[in-house]
Design a protein around this motif. Structure first.
Motif, PDB file in Angstrom:
ATOM      1  N   ARG A  72      49.893  36.428   9.097  1.00 59.30           N
ATOM      2  CA  ARG A  72      50.309  38.126   9.408  1.00 59.30           C
ATOM      3  C   ARG A  72      49.395  38.855   8.972  1.00 59.30           C
ATOM      4  O   ARG A  72      49.506  39.823   9.757  1.00 59.30           O
ATOM      5  N   LEU A  73      48.116  38.706  10.166  1.00 58.40           N
ATOM      6  CA  LEU A  73      47.337  39.923  10.868  1.00 58.40           C
ATOM      7  C   LEU A  73      48.200  39.945  12.350  1.00 58.40           C
ATOM      8  O   LEU A  73      48.075  40.473  12.489  1.00 58.40           O
ATOM      9  N   LYS A  74      48.378  38.643  13.070  1.00 55.37           N
ATOM     10  CA  LYS A  74      48.753  38.814  14.162  1.00 55.37           C
ATOM     11  C   LYS A  74      49.783  39.298  14.575  1.00 55.37           C
ATOM     12  O   LYS A  74      50.895  39.970  14.469  1.00 55.37           O
ATOM     13  N   LEU A  75      49.644  40.581  15.380  1.00 52.49           N
ATOM     14  CA  LEU A  75      50.629  41.545  15.433  1.00 52.49           C
ATOM     15  C   LEU A  75      50.378  41.884  17.776  1.00 52.49           C
ATOM     16  O   LEU A  75      49.821  42.593  17.979  1.00 52.49           O
ATOM     17  N   ASN A  76      51.794  40.988  18.110  1.00 59.88           N
ATOM     18  CA  ASN A  76      51.578  41.028  19.589  1.00 59.88           C
ATOM     19  C   ASN A  76      52.493  42.343  20.240  1.00 59.88           C
ATOM     20  O   ASN A  76      53.093  42.305  19.202  1.00 59.88           O
ATOM     21  N   GLY A  77      52.600  42.278  21.312  1.00 61.53           N
ATOM     22  CA  GLY A  77      53.657  43.406  22.134  1.00 61.53           C
ATOM     23  C   GLY A  77      54.948  42.366  21.390  1.00 61.53           C
ATOM     24  O   GLY A  77      55.566  43.569  21.313  1.00 61.53           O
ATOM     25  N   ALA A  78      56.004  41.894  21.365  1.00 66.38           N
ATOM     26  CA  ALA A  78      56.683  41.022  20.557  1.00 66.38           C
ATOM     27  C   ALA A  78      57.364  41.723  19.567  1.00 66.38           C
ATOM     28  O   ALA A  78      57.800  41.855  18.822  1.00 66.38           O
ATOM     29  N   LYS A  79      55.656  41.385  18.259  1.00 63.17           N
ATOM     30  CA  LYS A  79      56.241  41.656  17.167  1.00 63.17           C
ATOM     31  C   LYS A  79      56.518  43.448  16.851  1.00 63.17           C
ATOM     32  O   LYS A  79      56.569  44.108  16.212  1.00 63.17           O
ATOM     33  N   LEU A  80      55.409  43.916  17.536  1.00 63.87           N
ATOM     34  CA  LEU A  80      55.049  45.744  18.232  1.00 63.87           C
ATOM     35  C   LEU A  80      56.509  45.923  17.520  1.00 63.87           C
ATOM     36  O   LEU A  80      56.563  46.976  17.532  1.00 63.87           O
ATOM     37  N   ALA A  81      57.276  45.779  19.252  1.00 67.94           N
ATOM     38  CA  ALA A  81      59.036  46.105  19.773  1.00 67.94           C
ATOM     39  C   ALA A  81      59.480  45.352  18.415  1.00 67.94           C
ATOM     40  O   ALA A  81      60.644  46.433  18.206  1.00 67.94           O
ATOM     41  N   GLY A  82      59.296  44.774  17.811  1.00 69.73           N
ATOM     42  CA  GLY A  82      60.121  44.854  16.067  1.00 69.73           C
ATOM     43  C   GLY A  82      59.890  45.500  15.515  1.00 69.73           C
ATOM     44  O   GLY A  82      60.799  46.326  14.691  1.00 69.73           O
ATOM     45  N   CYS A  83      58.710  45.497  14.809  1.00 72.90           N
ATOM     46  CA  CYS A  83      58.638  47.365  14.337  1.00 72.90           C
ATOM     47  C   CYS A  83      59.216  48.113  15.063  1.00 72.90           C
ATOM     48  O   CYS A  83      59.404  48.684  14.082  1.00 72.90           O
ATOM     49  N   ILE A  84      59.211  48.479  16.218  1.00 75.38           N
ATOM     50  CA  ILE A  84      59.255  50.091  16.562  1.00 75.38           C
ATOM     51  C   ILE A  84      60.766  49.930  16.356  1.00 75.38           C
ATOM     52  O   ILE A  84      61.525  50.974  15.677  1.00 75.38           O
ATOM     53  N   ARG A 129      48.749  42.454   6.670  1.00 72.66           N
ATOM     54  CA  ARG A 129      49.213  42.755   7.561  1.00 72.66           C
ATOM     55  C   ARG A 129      49.496  44.047   7.622  1.00 72.66           C
ATOM     56  O   ARG A 129      50.731  45.011   7.651  1.00 72.66           O
ATOM     57  N   PRO A 130      49.168  43.786   9.428  1.00 73.43           N
ATOM     58  CA  PRO A 130      48.956  45.704   9.977  1.00 73.43           C
ATOM     59  C   PRO A 130      50.908  46.345  10.510  1.00 73.43           C
ATOM     60  O   PRO A 130      50.636  47.455  10.646  1.00 73.43           O
ATOM     61  N   LEU A 149      47.355  54.624   3.040  1.00 74.05           N
ATOM     62  CA  LEU A 149      47.764  53.269   3.070  1.00 74.05           C
ATOM     63  C   LEU A 149      46.562  52.924   2.749  1.00 74.05           C
ATOM     64  O   LEU A 149      45.245  53.732   3.872  1.00 74.05           O
ATOM     65  N   LYS A 150      46.030  51.177   2.769  1.00 70.73           N
ATOM     66  CA  LYS A 150      44.601  50.231   3.133  1.00 70.73           C
ATOM     67  C   LYS A 150      45.061  49.126   3.184  1.00 70.73           C
ATOM     68  O   LYS A 150      45.975  48.327   2.284  1.00 70.73           O
ATOM     69  N   GLY A 151      44.782  48.842   4.406  1.00 73.14           N
ATOM     70  CA  GLY A 151      45.158  47.157   4.905  1.00 73.14           C
ATOM     71  C   GLY A 151      43.825  46.649   4.602  1.00 73.14           C
ATOM     72  O   GLY A 151      42.922  47.480   4.261  1.00 73.14           O
ATOM     73  N   GLY A 152      44.047  45.179   4.515  1.00 74.35           N
ATOM     74  CA  GLY A 152      42.834  44.438   4.400  1.00 74.35           C
ATOM     75  C   GLY A 152      41.790  45.111   5.747  1.00 74.35           C
ATOM     76  O   GLY A 152      42.377  45.083   6.484  1.00 74.35           O
ATOM     77  N   ARG A 153      40.540  44.490   5.161  1.00 75.22           N
ATOM     78  CA  ARG A 153      39.138  44.243   6.454  1.00 75.22           C
ATOM     79  C   ARG A 153      39.824  43.666   7.115  1.00 75.22           C
ATOM     80  O   ARG A 153      38.992  44.131   8.407  1.00 75.22           O
ATOM     81  N   GLU A 154      40.201  42.695   7.142  1.00 75.90           N
ATOM     82  CA  GLU A 154      40.142  41.511   8.869  1.00 75.90           C
ATOM     83  C   GLU A 154      41.289  42.562  10.045  1.00 75.90           C
ATOM     84  O   GLU A 154      41.460  42.778  11.057  1.00 75.90           O
ATOM     85  N   ALA A 155      42.449  43.606   9.211  1.00 68.62           N
ATOM     86  CA  ALA A 155      42.630  44.245   9.958  1.00 68.62           C
ATOM     87  C   ALA A 155      42.592  45.778  10.351  1.00 68.62           C
ATOM     88  O   ALA A 155      43.358  46.528  10.825  1.00 68.62           O
TER      89      ALA A 155
END
Length: 434
Positions: A72-84, A129-130, A149-155
Motif C-alpha cells: 500500500r505504501l508504494k507510489l511509483n510513476g505509473a500509480k501516481l499517473a493513475g491518481c492524477i 497509503r499516500p 489529513l494524517k498519513g502513516g509514519r511510514e509514508a
C-alpha cells in the motif's frame, strides 16, 4: 521533532475551517479549476513525489513493515499517473453542492427548500497509503470541504511531498491552500480527535485495531470500516472456468486491498469439479490455501483453524470451506463476514437473487470480482473510504457522501399562530418537477 501543542493544532484546525467555509461558497467552475491546478502541480512535482516515496519504502523495508502495508505504501510513476487521472475524473463529475432535493409550498408565499451543502471539515486518518492523500484532497475540494489529513509514519515523506504540490496548485486558484492541512505525529492525531467543535467527520482507513482506536477516542462521527472480510461463494450450478477466473482475480489482483476475498466457500455438489483446477490456479499464483476437512480431501494443502474464518489476511492467503448448500454459505457469511463485499458465482438466477437479497453487505456481487468495489471503478472518480455501516453513505464513499443538506424556508412575515388556531391551512404543494 517537537510536536505542536494542542492549542496550536486548534489554531490550524480553525484556519482550515475558515478556509472550508469560503470554499463552500466557491462556484462549480472555480472548484473544477482548482482541481485542474492540483493535477498540474502533481505532474510538475511527480519526480519529487516518487523520490520521497522511494525514501519511505527503503526505510519501511529496514524497519520490517508488513508486506500488505509495503504494497500500500508504494507510489511509483505509473500509480501516481493513475491518481492524477482519478483527480481529473472527479473534476468531470456533477457538482454535488447546491442541489435542490425538495421544493415545497407550505402555504401561499411560504416556500421550503432542501439543498445540499458541504459537510464542513473532514479529518482523514490512514495507514501507509499516500495515494489516499490525492483522492481525499480531490473529493474534499470538489465537494466544498476542508480536510485535515494524517498519513502513516511510514509514508511521511511522500505525504509531505504530495501536500506541498497540492497546496502550490491551490495557491494559483480561487481556493485557499489552507483548506488542506497535514498532520505528522500520533500526538496530533489524538488531539484532532478531540476537536469535535471544529471537525465534522472522521474517516479512518487502516487495520481493525487502528479503526477501533479511532472510534473509541472521539465524539466526532466516524465513517469507515474496521475489516474487509470478503467472501466468494461458488454455487452448485456454475461455469467452472468462469468461477476460477473470478476467484483468482478477487484474491490475487491486489491482495492487500480491503476488497480482496479472504474466504472461498464452495457448494459440496460442485467441489469435486471446482477445487482441483482452483487449487492449481491459486498455487501457481503463490496463494497459500487453508481448508476445512472436505476441502483438504480435494487438494487444499493446509488445515484451517477456527481463527481463519473471519480473518482479514491482506495477503496471498485464502481460507477455503466446503458448505452444504446456499443457505449454509449465507449463514457462514452472516457469522463471519464484515459487511464489506461478498460474491456469488452461479448460473442459477434464483440462487443469485437469494444471495443478492439476503447478504447484508455494502456490496453484493454476482459473477464478478469483489475488486470492483471501488470508488474509481464505480465511476465516483475516487473514494474517501468504504463504509460498511447500515446508514448511508454506504460502500465506496465519493462526492455524494461528503455533502449533507440544509432546509431553507422563505416567507413574507408568516407566523405560526394562524395555522395553529385553524385560521389558515397548509397546502404542502410540491413545486419540484417530476
Amino acid at each position: 521533532m517537537i510536536n505542536p501543542p494542542a492549542d496550536f493544532l486548534r489554531h490550524r484546525a480553525q484556519r482550515v475551517r475558515r478556509s472550508a467555509l469560503a470554499l463552500g461558497r466557491r462556484s462549480n467552475g472555480q472548484r473544477i479549476a482548482a482541481l485542474e491546478a492540483m493535477a498540474a502541480a502533481l505532474e510538475r512535482h511527480g519526480g519529487a513525489i516518487v523520490a520521497a516515496n522511494t525514501v519511505d519504502q527503503e526505510a519501511a523495508v529496514r524497519e520490517g513493515l508488513a508486506a500488505p502495508l509495503l504494497a500500500r505504501l508504494k507510489l511509483n510513476g505509473a500509480k501516481l499517473a493513475g491518481c492524477i487521472q482519478g483527480l481529473r475524473q472527479v473534476a468531470t463529475l456533477p457538482d454535488p453542492v447546491g442541489h435542490r432535493q425538495l421544493h415545497r409550498e407550505l402555504a401561499a408565499g411560504l416556500e421550503l427548500e432542501r439543498v445540499t451543502v458541504p459537510v464542513g471539515v473532514l479529518g482523514v486518518v490512514f495507514e501507509s497509503r499516500p495515494d489516499a492523500v490525492i483522492q481525499i484532497a480531490a473529493l474534499a475540494v470538489r465537494s466544498g470541504n476542508g480536510a485535515i489529513l494524517k498519513g502513516g509514519r511510514e509514508a511521511l515523506n511522500t505525504c509531505q511531498a504530495i501536500v506541498t504540490a497540492l497546496q502550490e496548485g491551490l495557491a494559483g486558484s480561487a481556493v485557499d491552500p489552507n483548506s488542506l492541512d497535514l498532520l505528522t505525529s500520533r500526538e496530533e492525531t489524538m488531539a484532532l480527535l478531540r476537536l469535535d467543535d471544529l471537525v465534522d467527520l472522521i474517516v479512518p482507513r487502516g487495520s481493525n485495531a487502528f479503526v477501533r482506536t479511532i472510534q473509541d477516542n472521539t465524539r466526532i462521527p466516524v465513517l469507515g470500516h474496521a475489516d474487509g472480510v470478503c467472501h466468494l461463494y461458488v454455487d452448485q450450478l456454475v461455469n467452472i472456468d468462469m468461477a476460477v477466473a473470478v476467484a483468482l482475480d478477487a484474491k490475487t489482483q491486489y491482495p492487500a486491498a480491503c476488497n480482496a476475498i479472504e474466504t472461498l466457500l464452495v457448494h459440496r455438489h460442485v467441489a469435486r469439479r471446482f477445487l482441483p483446477p482452483a487449487v492449481a490456479a491459486f498455487t501457481a499464483a503463490g496463494v497459500t490455501l487453508r481448508g476445512d476437512e472436505q476441502a483438504r480431501a480435494l487438494g487444499v494443502p493446509e488445515a484451517a483453524t477456527p481463527e481463519d474464518w473471519g480473518h482479514e489476511y491482506l495477503d496471498l492467503i485464502l481460507a477455503v470451506r466446503v458448505v452444504e448448500d446456499l443457505e449454509a454459505a449465507l449463514e457462514h457469511i452472516r457469522r463471519h463476514g464484515s459487511r464489506h463485499t461478498d460474491v456469488i458465482c452461479t448460473d442459477d438466477e434464483a440462487a443469485a437473487a437469494r444471495f443478492l437479497g439476503t447478504v447484508d453487505s455494502a456490496g453484493v456481487f454476482h459473477n464478478c470480482s469483489s475488486r470492483f468495489a471501488d470508488g474509481f471503478r464505480y465511476g465516483l472518480g475516487a473514494e474517501v473510504g468504504i463504509s460498511t455501516q447500515t446508514m448511508p453513505p454506504r460502500g465506496p464513499v465519493g462526492l455524494e457522501g461528503l455533502v449533507t443538506y440544509r432546509y431553507r424556508l422563505r416567507g413574507h412575515g408568516h407566523t405560526v399562530a394562524p395555522f395553529a388556531c385553524g385560521e389558515q391551512r397548509f397546502s404542502h404543494r410540491n413545486l419540484l418537477e417530476a
